[in-house]
Design a protein around this motif. Structure first.
Motif, PDB file in Angstrom:
ATOM      1  N   ALA A  82       0.830  -1.211   0.000  1.00 44.84           N
ATOM      2  CA  ALA A  82       0.000   0.000   0.000  1.00 44.84           C
ATOM      3  C   ALA A  82       0.862   1.258   0.000  1.00 44.84           C
ATOM      4  CB  ALA A  82      -0.921  -0.016   1.217  1.00 44.84           C
TER       5      ALA A  82
ATOM      6  N   THR B 132      -4.482  -3.923  -6.343  1.00 46.92           N
ATOM      7  CA  THR B 132      -5.167  -3.898  -5.046  1.00 46.92           C
ATOM      8  C   THR B 132      -6.002  -5.154  -4.827  1.00 46.92           C
ATOM      9  OG1 THR B 132      -7.085  -2.710  -5.956  1.00 46.92           O
ATOM     10  CG2 THR B 132      -5.261  -1.378  -5.110  1.00 46.92           C
TER      11      THR B 132
ATOM     12  N   ARG C 264      -6.140  -1.812   0.969  1.00 56.09           N
ATOM     13  CA  ARG C 264      -6.733  -1.659  -0.373  1.00 56.09           C
ATOM     14  C   ARG C 264      -7.540  -0.374  -0.454  1.00 56.09           C
ATOM     15  NH1 ARG C 264      -9.506  -7.488  -1.130  1.00 56.09           N
ATOM     16  NH2 ARG C 264     -10.440  -6.431  -2.934  1.00 56.09           N
TER      17      ARG C 264
END
Length: 837
Positions: free
Chosen positions: A756, A783, A792
């Protein structure tokens, strides 16, 4: 009053010598930190902050370590007056009487020790102790100095306590922030920066600039009008303050203030604490700029904040010594220049760098704390001297056969032994300790060299299968150009050479004579022998071997051999050497001085050095010295690549790769990237890839780019790989394939949080552009493979927040990814963020 009080608390007086000693030793740490900061002036502010922090914390640790560590006595400095503790005045008592012959005590006779006559004599003539009348004591200088120090320390600590109370008052007067926009942004940035500690947001009435404080439970106090800030200002303010939290700046600031309180009399501590504060703010600014904030925008917003300090609506500020304020007028000019300078390195300090800094601090502080460089005061020395009963001379060592051959030689040896206590001719490193004639023996080498003002001392021993060679040289010696005999030996000097095999035992000792000539005494199998042509020939063959193995006359030897037979002659000579250090010295001289190596010679050197040098450090150092112009033929490149595989140390090989990469040709870069794949340490591999990213990603060469990302894929540590990918992102502005390869490489990240961070950085650094929907679609697709719903969601919200949903295909993919989120709350947040665009 205070001095009289201190006279009853002798521990405070006893602490003064420790503090003074610690201040002097701490000055060494500050000087080292200043030199390190100067050398790191082109590196990141985080590295300079680490240097200053290390000096301050090491300074503070020295007094405690002095009490805990065993003393390392090295009395090279005269006794210091401040090291003698002044005694506390006491009442006088009559001296004890000595017993008479019958055992009764007779007043007036002092008691003396019965150890020796000398001791009794010195004791009987000692002056009586001075008497001090009760109730009429006058404090000496030590209690007064102790009082001044204690008062100063209390004032600094009171200032710190008042500042802490004032920050707490600001917090109590403030209100907790519960706005969803602030909290959502805070959570996203905390995930992006890797801040795991809970962070509290507060609003402070009439506060001028944001303030952070707290170690375990950090809090950020925002000005009252923070809700009116733009999205950009909110973001960079939180990034800056979270950088303080991530770096534990509150803890280091507290330790710095305690150090200032203890050593308030030392201006170097104040200076180091100030530099630490300056570099701390620069390091947090670097976090903001790495997050994607434009330097001009950031500088302008900071300027507006600074101008608001002192206005009617912003007339309150937190003390600099108790909290971490985002901006202050006194330090703003330097920050502006640093923010707007595009050449500065803005990397953060890695975990490996932090551990290395801590290790360096320990290696410097522990010996300094244990060191006792002062001689004993006279009174203590006399006491120690009186406590010694007797000194027994050690028995004389048996006369060696060699010294028995010549009276002149024996007297010279005695003179040399008196002049130097660092070496004994009856050394433990002797051929007597080794059996000869056995073919099963390995090779052992001992070479020791000492240089004094008047003497040069060499001990040499090489023992191999069936042969032992021994040499000792004391005094300054000059040798003939061909190194076959000694040309000159300083007065009082001595030299001895010996070779022992199963067939013979030969030895020659050399001493200078008054007219400058040399006297030779020879022995064969323990019997005196003439120094005839045969012995001279033996010595002329042995002496070059000794000088070669000891690394003596290396420049002259390499120049002579290269003039006679070129580089192959030098390599042949190096091949005869057993000592790895001497081999490395010859290689370094061959490469550094004289004509530049040709490609053919460089290939020969690289191939032989890989076989010769067993030390990773020596091999690494030699390979780094190879001229780049000589490593451009296929054979030379491959020889270097093969030599790199022989460097067993991961750190040494990584440093070699980093040195060879700049300005290397593409073929060499491909070989270096291939070698980097085999580095066992993820940290070393990541450092190499971060350092050399420009070499592989700037030329827009597909083979170089693919080689770089193949090496990235072999990084085992998820955190290290994330750091590499983030450092490679800026090159994606000029090359869209790099962006796609960063996204693809992120699939190798085991940690969902690290993935991320990488993907969010692509959006926040504006590497993803609305005009390049392919890259944005790749991020959205990535994602779907991430484990954490929250991570996500943070990536998807970063895409929408940076205006990357302009394309219909991107919007459709975004909605599908949002609907696929497992958490309903995350799904709602993502869809709400998209609706606001």
């Amino acid at each position: 009053m205070l001095p009289q009080l201190l006279t009853t608390h002798s521990w405070i007086q006893g602490a003064l010598p420790i503090l003074t000693d610690a201040a002097l030793k701490g000055a060494i740490l500050v000087a080292i930190a200043a030199a390190a900061a100067y050398l790191l002036r082109n590196r990141s502010a985080a590295s300079r902050h680490a240097a200053w922090t290390a000096a301050v914390i090491g300074h503070l640790a020295i007094p405690a370590l002095v009490l805990l560590l065993p003393a390392w006595t090295m009395p090279v400095l005269p006794a210091a007056s401040w090291m003698r503790a002044e005694p506390v005045p006491t009442t006088s008592v009559a001296p004890l009487a000595a017993p008479d012959a019958n055992g009764a005590f007779d007043a007036g006779k002092p008691v003396t020790s019965g150890v020796t006559a000398d001791t009794r004599s010195s004791a009987s003539t000692a002056a009586p102790l001075p008497t001090v009348p009760i109730g009429n004591e006058r404090p000496g200088i030590i209690p007064i100095v102790a009082a001044i120090w204690l008062a100063g320390a209390l004032l600094v600590l009171l200032r710190l306590a008042f500042g802490t109370w004032r920050v707490g008052q600001l917090a109590r007067d403030g209100a907790r922030v519960e706005d969803g926009v602030w909290l959502s942004l805070t959570q996203r940035l905390a995930n992006s920066l890797g801040v795991t500690r809970p962070l509290i947001l507060l609003r402070g009435e009439r506060l001028a600039v944001p303030v952070t404080w707290g170690i375990v439970y950090p809090a950020v106090l925002l000005p009252q009008d923070a809700d009116n800030w733009s999205e950009e200002r909110r973001r960079f303010v939180l990034v800056h303050e979270m950088a303080h939290v991530k770096r534990f700046d509150a803890l280091t600031q507290l330790l710095a203030q305690i150090s200032v309180a203890v050593f308030w009399f030392d201006p170097l501590v104040w200076f180091a604490a100030h530099q630490m504060r300056v570099e701390r703010e620069h390091a947090c600014d670097d976090y903001v700029l790495r997050d994607g904030t434009a330097p001009s925008l950031y500088a302008g917003e900071l300027l507006e904040m600074v101008r608001s300090i002192g206005t009617p609506h912003h007339d309150r500020a937190a003390p600099a010594f108790a909290a971490l304020a985002m901006a202050r007028r006194s330090e703003f000019e330097g920050r502006m220049l640093a923010i707007l300078d595009p050449r500065l390195d803005r990397h953060t300090l890695t975990r490996r760098g932090t551990l290395m800094t801590a290790l360096i601090v320990a290696l410097l502080t522990l010996p300094l704390a244990a060191l006792r460089p002062y001689q004993q005061p006279a009174a203590e020395a006399a006491t120690v001297a009186q406590s010694k009963v007797s000194i027994t001379e050690p028995p004389a060592s048996p006369t060696s056969p060699l010294s028995a051959t010549s009276a002149a030689s024996a007297s010279t040896e005695a003179t040399v032994a008196q002049r130097s206590s660092k070496i004994s001719l009856q050394s433990a490193w002797s051929c007597e300790s080794y059996r000869t004639g056995s073919s099963s023996q390995g090779t052992s080498t001992h070479i020791s060299s000492h240089n004094d003002r008047d003497n040069q001392i060499l001990e040499f021993l090489v023992n191999s299968a069936g042969r032992c060679t021994e040499a000792a040289v004391i005094g300054k010696a000059l040798f003939s150009p061909d190194e076959t005999h000694i040309a000159q030996l300083s007065p009082g000097g001595f030299a001895r050479f010996r070779e022992r095999t199963a067939a013979f035992d030969r030895a020659v000792s050399v001493t200078p004579v008054g007219d400058g000539s040399l006297s030779y005494a020879a022995m064969i199998d323990g019997r005196t022998a003439p120094f005839d042509a045969a012995m001279q020939s033996w010595l002329s063959h042995l002496l070059p071997e000794v000088l070669r193995e000891a690394g003596i006359n290396v420049p002259a030897r390499v120049a002579r051999l290269r003039a006679q037979g070129g580089v192959p002659a030098v390599l042949q000579e190096i091949g005869r050497i057993h000592s790895s250090g001497a081999k490395a010295a010859h290689y370094e001289e061959l490469i550094k001085n004289g004509p530049t190596l040709s490609a053919a010679d460089a290939e020969k050197v690289a191939r032989q050095v890989a076989r010769d040098l067993t030390s990773s450090g020596d091999l690494s150092r030699v390979l780094q010295m190879l001229p780049r112009s000589a490593v451009q033929s296929p054979g030379a490149r491959q020889a270097v690549a093969d030599a790199l595989t022989q460097i067993k140390s991961s750190g040494d090989r990584a440093r070699t790769l980093e040195v060879l990469a700049p300005n290397a040709d593409p073929e060499m870069l491909l070989l270096l990237a291939q070698s980097a794949e085999d580095l066992p340490s993820s940290g070393d591999k990541a450092n190499f890839l971060i350092t050399t990213a420009a070499e592989y990603l700037t030329p827009a060469s597909e083979p170089l780019r693919n080689a770089y990302f193949r090496a990235v894929a072999t990084v085992q540590s998820s955190g290290d790989m994330a750091n590499v990918l983030i450092s490679a992102m800026p090159y994606g502005h000029a090359s869209s394939p790099i962006v796609l390869q960063v996204v693809e490489a992120s699939r190798g990240l085991v940690s969902s949080g690290d993935a991320a961070n990488v993907l969010i950085s692509l959006a926040s650094q504006r590497v993803l552009q609305p005009g390049n929907p392919r890259a944005t679609l790749a991020v959205i697709e990535r994602t779907l493979t991430m484990a954490s719903s929250g991570d996500r969601a943070n990536v998807l919200m970063a895409l929408s927040g940076n205006g990357l949903l302009a394309n219909r295909e991107v919007k459709d993919a975004f909605i599908k990814a949002a609907m696929a989120l497992p958490s309903e709350g995350d799904r709602a947040n993502v869809l709400a963020s998209a609706a606001r665009q």
